[in-house]
Design an enzyme around this catalytic site. Structure first.
Site, PDB file in Angstrom:
ATOM      1  CE  LYS A  69      -4.064  -1.901   2.350  1.00 58.25           C
ATOM      2  NZ  LYS A  69      -5.115  -1.652   3.336  1.00 58.25           N
ATOM      3  CG  ASP A 105      -8.190   0.493   3.586  1.00 55.73           C
ATOM      4  OD1 ASP A 105      -8.988  -0.337   3.120  1.00 55.73           O
ATOM      5  OD2 ASP A 105      -6.956   0.383   3.495  1.00 55.73           O
TER       6      ASP A 105
END
Ligand code: NAP
Length: 281
Positions: A69, A105
């Site tokens: 990420k 997220d």
């Protein structure tokens, strides 16, 4: 699938446990979109090539999970403000050859919290337990809702201080010592566990004593294995409203779907298929 099929996927290492293909393929089917989504095992040394592959093959979108990420950001053309603040990208949109990185997220977590537990976070006091990658992602998204204060506590206190200091003071995010946690929880409207304490197989472990929470407040846990952690079970018995981590997973995927397709995500179908996949493990 035919020669018009739009291609999507998720990259990670490991990746075979991922529920994203089941969830997103159901979403495409439900919405009548000719899309296909697969999981790709990409090791760190292959990350750059994998992203070149997305460009070369014209994939419309990609999800990115652990451990890529942060490193993936170096290979993209643009990073959204939310992803910059979170310091990580979990969703890539291929906009006519231009790769744009987002982080869904944190906003996925907040959308789930608002839809499932507390519709209005404005003016609320929020305690966040933990200062790891997941905590960073949700702090920025929580701050967008204008709470009165966000108090971060972490076992390693220096990490909470560093994390809080990395945000603008306008966001009202501050670190508190672990020893002040009980007092902070007793007046908080929302208490969020972002640590891994209570995750399977250590399902009896508690990140904090649930009796510290104010009855009627929201106890939230990012963990979704188990779906209802010991922290949530006990908080519920003590009169708290509870919010589990499955919603965060569903809504991070829902935002990715919406960025890629411009259509509203079929959230209930996505939830249904993920829940069904748990019961077949
Ligand atoms: P991480 O970066 O490794 O951070 C772990 C955090 O947990 C740190 O703050 C760590 O404190 C704390 N911690 C670990 N063991 C502890 C213990 N025994 N006592 C007190 N604190 C402890 O992990 P992450 O990526 O942030 O993930 C954290 C959790 O969120 C995991 O359970 C993960 O499954 C969940 N998650 C859920 C979703 C979802 O979609 N629902 C998405 C992402 C993550 P120290 O700094 O002191 O080590």
């Amino acid at each position: 699938m035919d020669s018009h099929t739009l291609m999507f996927g998720v990259i990670g290492d490991p990746i075979r446990h991922s529920k994203s293909p089941v969830m997103l393929n159901r979403a495409f089917r439900e919405s009548g979109i000719n899309g296909a989504y697969a999981a790709f095992h990409v090791t760190p040394d292959q990350l750059q090539q994998a992203i070149a592959g997305v460009r070369g093959l014209g994939f419309r979108g990609l999800n990115v999970t652990i451990p890529h990420k942060i490193e993936v950001m170096a290979f993209l053309d643009e990073i959204s403000d939310g992803a910059k603040a979170a310091g990580a990208v979990n969703t890539i949109v291929n906009d006519n050859g231009r790769l744009i990185g987002y982080n869904t997220d944190g906003i996925g977590y907040v959308r789930s919290l608002k839809e499932e537990a507390e519709p209005n976070l404005n003016g609320k006091t929020i305690v966040v337990l933990g200062a790891g990658g997941a905590a960073r992602g949700i702090l920025w998204a929580l701050a967008q809702e204008s709470p009165a204060a966000i108090l971060v506590a972490n076992r390693t206190e220096s990490k909470a201080s560093e994390l809080a200091a990395s945000f603008s003071p306008d966001y009202r995010i501050s670190a508190i010592p672990w020893s002040n946690l009980q007092e902070a929880c007793s007046t908080a409207d929302v208490v969020i566990n972002t640590t891994s304490v209570g995750m399977s197989p250590n399902v009896a472990d508690l990140p904090l004593d649930p009796s510290w929470l104010k009855p009627g407040s929201v106890a939230s846990d990012l963990i979704y294995n188990p779906l209802k952690t010991a922290f949530l079970q006990q908080a519920e018995q003590l009169g708290c409203r509870i919010h589990g981590g499955l919603g965060m997973f569903i809504y991070q995927g829902a935002y990715a779907f919406e960025y890629w397709t411009g259509k509203p995500a079929p959230v209930s179908a996505m939830r249904e298929v993920v829940l069904a996949s748990f019961s077949t493990i």
